[in-house]
Write a protein that holds these residues in place. Sequence first.
Motif, PDB file in Angstrom:
ATOM      1  N   GLU A 161      -4.043   0.743  -2.244  1.00 31.63           N
ATOM      2  CA  GLU A 161      -3.387  -0.547  -2.417  1.00 31.63           C
ATOM      3  C   GLU A 161      -2.878  -0.670  -3.857  1.00 31.63           C
ATOM      4  N   ALA A 162      -1.561  -0.866  -3.999  1.00 29.25           N
ATOM      5  CA  ALA A 162      -0.962  -0.961  -5.342  1.00 29.25           C
ATOM      6  C   ALA A 162      -0.799  -2.414  -5.786  1.00 29.25           C
ATOM      7  N   LEU A 163      -0.550  -3.324  -4.837  1.00 32.99           N
ATOM      8  CA  LEU A 163      -0.451  -4.757  -5.169  1.00 32.99           C
ATOM      9  C   LEU A 163      -1.508  -5.501  -4.365  1.00 32.99           C
ATOM     10  N   PRO A 184      12.649   2.101  -0.319  1.00 37.53           N
ATOM     11  CA  PRO A 184      11.334   2.734  -0.425  1.00 37.53           C
ATOM     12  C   PRO A 184      11.334   3.844  -1.469  1.00 37.53           C
ATOM     13  N   PRO A 185      10.249   3.983  -2.213  1.00 32.69           N
ATOM     14  CA  PRO A 185      10.127   5.167  -3.063  1.00 32.69           C
ATOM     15  C   PRO A 185       9.984   6.389  -2.166  1.00 32.69           C
ATOM     16  N   PRO A 186      10.189   7.607  -2.678  1.00 37.22           N
ATOM     17  CA  PRO A 186      10.228   8.793  -1.829  1.00 37.22           C
ATOM     18  C   PRO A 186       9.045   8.917  -0.860  1.00 37.22           C
ATOM     19  N   GLU A 187       7.849   8.609  -1.332  1.00 34.48           N
ATOM     20  CA  GLU A 187       6.679   8.786  -0.449  1.00 34.48           C
ATOM     21  C   GLU A 187       6.458   7.567   0.448  1.00 34.48           C
ATOM     22  N   GLY A 188       7.174   6.496   0.187  1.00 36.12           N
ATOM     23  CA  GLY A 188       7.089   5.322   1.057  1.00 36.12           C
ATOM     24  C   GLY A 188       5.932   4.407   0.710  1.00 36.12           C
ATOM     25  N   LYS A 245       0.823  -1.215   0.000  1.00 33.07           N
ATOM     26  CA  LYS A 245       0.000   0.000   0.000  1.00 33.07           C
ATOM     27  C   LYS A 245       0.850   1.254   0.000  1.00 33.07           C
ATOM     28  N   TYR A 246       0.356   2.294  -0.650  1.00 31.78           N
ATOM     29  CA  TYR A 246       0.884   3.660  -0.487  1.00 31.78           C
ATOM     30  C   TYR A 246      -0.198   4.390   0.303  1.00 31.78           C
ATOM     31  N   GLY A 247       0.025   4.641   1.567  1.00 31.61           N
ATOM     32  CA  GLY A 247      -1.048   5.222   2.392  1.00 31.61           C
ATOM     33  C   GLY A 247      -2.239   4.292   2.365  1.00 31.61           C
ATOM     34  N   GLU A 267       9.813  -4.774 -17.394  1.00 29.76           N
ATOM     35  CA  GLU A 267       9.886  -4.113 -18.692  1.00 29.76           C
ATOM     36  C   GLU A 267       8.502  -3.708 -19.173  1.00 29.76           C
ATOM     37  N   GLN A 268       8.465  -2.548 -19.819  1.00 30.56           N
ATOM     38  CA  GLN A 268       7.235  -2.189 -20.539  1.00 30.56           C
ATOM     39  C   GLN A 268       7.288  -2.761 -21.943  1.00 30.56           C
ATOM     40  N   ASN A 269       8.514  -2.939 -22.450  1.00 29.71           N
ATOM     41  CA  ASN A 269       8.693  -3.513 -23.778  1.00 29.71           C
ATOM     42  C   ASN A 269       8.556  -5.036 -23.665  1.00 29.71           C
ATOM     43  N   GLY A 278       1.941   1.839 -14.358  1.00 32.05           N
ATOM     44  CA  GLY A 278       1.175   1.816 -13.112  1.00 32.05           C
ATOM     45  C   GLY A 278       0.700   0.436 -12.698  1.00 32.05           C
ATOM     46  N   ALA A 279       1.166  -0.616 -13.364  1.00 32.31           N
ATOM     47  CA  ALA A 279       0.708  -1.975 -13.045  1.00 32.31           C
ATOM     48  C   ALA A 279       1.211  -2.442 -11.679  1.00 32.31           C
ATOM     49  N   GLY A 280       2.351  -1.877 -11.239  1.00 31.51           N
ATOM     50  CA  GLY A 280       2.909  -2.259  -9.941  1.00 31.51           C
ATOM     51  C   GLY A 280       4.270  -2.924 -10.040  1.00 31.51           C
ATOM     52  N   LYS A 281       4.915  -2.800 -11.182  1.00 34.44           N
ATOM     53  CA  LYS A 281       6.195  -3.484 -11.404  1.00 34.44           C
ATOM     54  C   LYS A 281       7.288  -2.925 -10.485  1.00 34.44           C
ATOM     55  N   THR A 282       7.457  -1.599 -10.511  1.00 33.36           N
ATOM     56  CA  THR A 282       8.496  -0.984  -9.676  1.00 33.36           C
ATOM     57  C   THR A 282       8.189  -1.197  -8.194  1.00 33.36           C
TER      58      THR A 282
HETATM   59  P1  ATP Z   1       5.652   2.221 -14.805  1.00 30.08           P
HETATM   60  O1  ATP Z   1       5.912   1.221 -15.871  1.00 30.08           O
HETATM   61  O2  ATP Z   1       4.841   3.369 -15.272  1.00 30.08           O
HETATM   62  O3  ATP Z   1       6.871   2.621 -14.038  1.00 30.08           O
HETATM   63  P2  ATP Z   1       4.873   0.343 -12.728  1.00 30.08           P
HETATM   64  O4  ATP Z   1       4.242  -0.893 -13.220  1.00 30.08           O
HETATM   65  O5  ATP Z   1       6.289   0.280 -12.323  1.00 30.08           O
HETATM   66  O6  ATP Z   1       4.646   1.501 -13.778  1.00 30.08           O
HETATM   67  P3  ATP Z   1       4.379   1.350 -10.073  1.00 30.08           P
HETATM   68  O7  ATP Z   1       5.306   2.498 -10.206  1.00 30.08           O
HETATM   69  O8  ATP Z   1       4.794   0.207  -9.254  1.00 30.08           O
HETATM   70  O9  ATP Z   1       3.961   0.809 -11.520  1.00 30.08           O
HETATM   71  O10 ATP Z   1       2.995   1.903  -9.553  1.00 30.08           O
HETATM   72  C1  ATP Z   1       1.907   1.059  -9.134  1.00 30.08           C
HETATM   73  C2  ATP Z   1       0.774   1.903  -8.576  1.00 30.08           C
HETATM   74  O11 ATP Z   1       1.204   2.518  -7.358  1.00 30.08           O
HETATM   75  C3  ATP Z   1       0.329   3.045  -9.475  1.00 30.08           C
HETATM   76  O12 ATP Z   1      -1.053   3.179  -9.380  1.00 30.08           O
HETATM   77  C4  ATP Z   1       1.032   4.250  -8.908  1.00 30.08           C
HETATM   78  O13 ATP Z   1       0.292   5.435  -9.141  1.00 30.08           O
HETATM   79  C5  ATP Z   1       1.082   3.923  -7.438  1.00 30.08           C
HETATM   80  N1  ATP Z   1       2.270   4.544  -6.816  1.00 30.08           N
HETATM   81  C6  ATP Z   1       3.559   4.344  -7.180  1.00 30.08           C
HETATM   82  N2  ATP Z   1       4.394   5.066  -6.406  1.00 30.08           N
HETATM   83  C7  ATP Z   1       3.592   5.755  -5.552  1.00 30.08           C
HETATM   84  C8  ATP Z   1       3.839   6.681  -4.496  1.00 30.08           C
HETATM   85  N3  ATP Z   1       5.089   7.010  -4.181  1.00 30.08           N
HETATM   86  N4  ATP Z   1       2.773   7.200  -3.837  1.00 30.08           N
HETATM   87  C9  ATP Z   1       1.512   6.824  -4.162  1.00 30.08           C
HETATM   88  N5  ATP Z   1       1.211   5.947  -5.129  1.00 30.08           N
HETATM   89  C10 ATP Z   1       2.236   5.421  -5.817  1.00 30.08           C
END
Ligand code: ATP
Length: 241
Positions: A16-18, A52-56, A11-13, A198-200, A38-42
Amino acid sequence: MLLEIKNLYVKYGNIEALHGISFTVDKGEIVTLIGSNGAGKTTTLHAITRVPPPEGSKVSGGDILYDGKSILNVSAHSIVADYHIALAPEGRHIFGNLTVEENLKLATYSRKDDAARKKDYERVYDLFPKMAERRYQRSETLSGGEQQMLSVSRAIMTACDFILLDEPSMGLSPLLMYDMFRVLKKLNEEGMTILLIEQNANLALKFAHRGYVLDTGEIVARGSAKDLLNNPDVKKAYLGG
Ligand code: ATP
């Protein structure tokens, strides 16, 4: 299996991302996680490496096992130093005000084996001759493609045996992309386990042994790279028809 992601929720706050994803990577494999923006790969890679990404973000359920042990509460430092798992983030995350060589040196800070470290400089410069050529150049002045090479080089310098690659093709010309994937293949042949996001999708599935398709936080398809390349739904949604 080496890495096992078990019903992982992140979750981000409150968002829920995954939503409970599961997948595995065996020793010596190249596995790819494909999916659109935005699928959730990163998010998945950050959950594994504890970076952690900047916002956690926060793991809110499930587990991550490495060699059968949970690494959910292991620090980012220990993931690299003790488990030898390294993240090669998108190239723009290198230290721009440091030279190529300083970036590489930083990556070795937890290593004590001077001889092996020296050998790895040679290995990196041999794999990426461009890095040798640019070793005294400030990294922010490198091209986008060279920054990607530096990101992968830095991961190698940590002495990892499992590398997580975040879009290594980003910003690369077709020729450099070919070069990058040739190097990654060589690393794998030398024993490196690889998880590639990868997006590709076309490129990723031609390179990997197996793949998973991630769509808005859920795994929607899985299989051998060959099967995914021939899967009509995957073809339509991710491979341009
Ligand atoms: P991309 O190929 O565009 O990098 P991705 O598949 O890597 O996309 P993520 O970056 O993992 O996707 O993002 C997954 C979801 O989490 C998205 O809906 C995104 O908006 C959200 N998200 C990612 N980072 C944050 C954050 N720091 N704060 C809030 N939501 C976030």
